[in-house]
Enzyme design. Structure first.
Site, PDB file in Angstrom:
ATOM      1  N   ALA A  74      15.992   8.422  -2.597  1.00 28.28           N
ATOM      2  CA  ALA A  74      14.910   7.799  -1.834  1.00 28.28           C
ATOM      3  C   ALA A  74      15.416   6.661  -0.947  1.00 28.28           C
ATOM      4  CB  ALA A  74      13.819   7.291  -2.779  1.00 28.28           C
ATOM      5  N   THR A  75      16.474   5.999  -1.351  1.00 29.38           N
ATOM      6  CA  THR A  75      17.029   4.937  -0.503  1.00 29.38           C
ATOM      7  C   THR A  75      17.435   5.516   0.843  1.00 29.38           C
ATOM      8  OG1 THR A  75      17.824   3.705  -2.419  1.00 29.38           O
ATOM      9  CG2 THR A  75      18.861   3.190  -0.299  1.00 29.38           C
ATOM     10  N   ASN A 154       6.896   0.406  -7.854  1.00 32.73           N
ATOM     11  CA  ASN A 154       7.884   0.572  -8.913  1.00 32.73           C
ATOM     12  C   ASN A 154       7.828  -0.528  -9.967  1.00 32.73           C
ATOM     13  OD1 ASN A 154       8.874  -0.578  -6.304  1.00 32.73           O
ATOM     14  ND2 ASN A 154      10.511  -1.304  -7.644  1.00 32.73           N
ATOM     15  N   CYS A 329      17.074  -2.393  -9.490  1.00 32.55           N
ATOM     16  CA  CYS A 329      18.048  -2.463  -8.416  1.00 32.55           C
ATOM     17  C   CYS A 329      18.184  -3.871  -7.878  1.00 32.55           C
ATOM     18  CB  CYS A 329      17.647  -1.506  -7.310  1.00 32.55           C
ATOM     19  SG  CYS A 329      15.947  -1.007  -7.416  1.00 32.55           S
TER      20      CYS A 329
HETATM   21  C1  LIG Z   1      13.867   4.143  -7.301  1.00 33.50           C
HETATM   22  C2  LIG Z   1      13.164   3.850  -6.044  1.00 33.50           C
HETATM   23  C3  LIG Z   1      13.816   3.948  -4.802  1.00 33.50           C
HETATM   24  C4  LIG Z   1      15.273   4.270  -4.695  1.00 33.50           C
HETATM   25  O1  LIG Z   1      15.505   5.600  -4.975  1.00 33.50           O
HETATM   26  P1  LIG Z   1      16.997   6.159  -5.161  1.00 33.50           P
HETATM   27  O2  LIG Z   1      16.803   7.623  -5.239  1.00 33.50           O
HETATM   28  O3  LIG Z   1      17.483   5.549  -6.441  1.00 33.50           O
HETATM   29  O4  LIG Z   1      17.781   5.723  -3.985  1.00 33.50           O
HETATM   30  C5  LIG Z   1      13.078   3.711  -3.667  1.00 33.50           C
HETATM   31  N1  LIG Z   1      11.772   3.391  -3.728  1.00 33.50           N
HETATM   32  C6  LIG Z   1      11.112   3.285  -4.884  1.00 33.50           C
HETATM   33  C7  LIG Z   1       9.660   2.956  -4.892  1.00 33.50           C
HETATM   34  C8  LIG Z   1      11.786   3.516  -6.080  1.00 33.50           C
HETATM   35  O5  LIG Z   1      11.129   3.394  -7.231  1.00 33.50           O
END
Ligand SMILES: *Cc1c(COP(=O)(O)O)cnc(C)c1O
Length: 388
Positions: A74-75, A154, A329
């Site tokens: 997601a990043t 999150n 993170c």
């Molecule tokens: C975990 C998370 C991310 C990051 O996702 P990755 O796949 O670890 O890069 C981004 N946005 C939200 C809301 C998340 O919970």
């Protein structure tokens, strides 16, 4: 494994479901081909598996397979959405709107664009963590090109009103991106009904493997223009170069398929566990629920605790439960949570907070044990403070 703390950090990551692992395994050693190899069966079988996974993932959000772009998570999907749109629509306008409680993978690309000269409006949230739609409407300008609002938070699990935001944006011809990393497989998502133009997801929050994600990019009504951020072999219709990773892709689709099949029953179960834990904990005075009481992820309970030191509390809980206070993170353990501060909490209260992230493998018995131990820990810490 019996003496390890009870895992309650499902917003940070989740274990890979055994059924997901089983689906992935043949694609490491047996069907190891490159999906872009078009001249032999090794490539064909990998491509067929990727296509099937694409179909599942597209179906999960009511999209079509040409709208699915695989990323590393997601990043990367958020970065591609925000920077890719900013670059492609530069001549239309340079104003972006987002929200204070977004993940750093949205906030930081926006800050980066601001350093390049873009204007970024970061909207506050209300006390319950929800965006005020009137404020969003007022913030939209003729030069606004993108609105980025997450589906589910999150830290506090709050669910933003996606369909209402989508309708506002569509009426003003502004693209709407949503970070659905916490939402996919947990709540229903529909890019048509919610008028979403770009949507980020990731596998590892939904019992899939780490290192694989998707950016949904709308192709029709409107067709979203996108400047690639990785240039190379031209995979993913040029939007994201790099050899596709079939084991991860197959695992992601399996994880989402399972989550959707079990969504209704699992939501009910998790809501019950959450209510059970909240009833237990709120027997104590000075415990506050963070975020909207019902418009939140089923497995999320986030509390602030009065009269204890935040670090001492987490340390005290740690032998029995794996929880955290804010986003994993950004766990600079000394800084108060940006999200909780945005709810209007004083820094001190924001600091003494616990996020319980319950998931598929937690039982009612575990939650009862967690509640009892948390009450004992908080009470004992409060007794110690009142002695000094
Ligand atoms: C975990 C998370 C991310 C990051 O996702 P990755 O796949 O670890 O890069 C981004 N946005 C939200 C809301 C998340 O919970």
């Amino acid at each position: 494994m019996n003496n390890r703390p009870i895992y309650l950090d499902c917003h940070s990551t989740t274990p890979v479901d055994e059924r997901v692992l089983t689906a992935m395994l043949p694609f490491f050693t047996q069907h190891f081909g490159n999906p872009s190899s078009i001249n032999h069966v090794y490539g064909w079988e990998a491509e067929a598996a990727v296509k099937q996974a694409r179909t599942t993932l597209a179906g999960a959000i009511n999209a079509s397979i040409e709208e699915i772009v695989f990323t590393s998570g997601a990043t990367e999907a958020n970065n591609l959405a925000i920077k890719g749109v900013a670059e492609a629509y530069f001549s239309k306008g340079q104003h972006i709107i987002t929200v204070e409680t977004e993940h750093s993978a949205v906030i930081d690309p926006c800050k980066y664009l601001r350093s390049l000269g873009f204007e970024v409006t970061v909207l506050p949230v209300q006390k319950d963590g929800l965006l005020d739609l009137n404020q969003l409407e007022k913030a939209l300008r003729p030069e606004t090109i993108l609105v980025s609002v997450m589906a589910a938070n999150n830290e506090i699990g709050v669910l933003q009103p996606l369909a209402e935001i989508g309708a506002l944006c569509r009426a003003r011809e502004v693209l709407f991106h949503t970070d659905a990393a916490q939402a996919i497989g947990k709540i229903p998502l529909d890019v048509e009904a919610m008028k979403i133009d770009l949507l980020s997801m990731t596998a590892h929050k939904v019992y899939g493997p780490k290192g694989i994600g998707v950016l949904y990019v709308r192709r029709r009504h409107p067709r979203v223009q996108m400047s690639p951020q990785l240039h190379g072999g031209g995979q993913e219709r040029g939007m994201r170069s790099g050899t596709l990773y079939p084991p991860q892709i197959v695992g992601f689709a399996k994880a989402v398929e399972i989550a959707l099949a079990e969504l209704d029953a699992e939501s009910q179960r998790l809501i019950q566990l959450r209510q059970q834990l909240w009833q237990q904990l709120s027997q104590l005075d000075g415990i506050y629920l963070n975020g909207h009481p019902t418009l939140r992820l089923p497995g999320n309970l986030n509390i602030s605790v009065e009269g204890v030191d935040g670090a001492a509390l987490l340390l005290g809980l740690q032998p029995v439960m794996a929880v955290s206070s804010g986003a994993a993170c950004s766990s600079q353990a000394t800084a108060p949570s940006r999200v909780l501060t945005a709810l209007g909490h004083s820094e001190k209260l924001a600091y003494a907070s616990v996020r319980f992230g319950m998931g598929r493998f937690n039982s009612a018995a575990e939650i009862e044990r967690v509640g009892e131990y948390a009450i004992a820990t908080i009470s004992s810490l409060r007794r110690q403070t009142s002695l000094v």
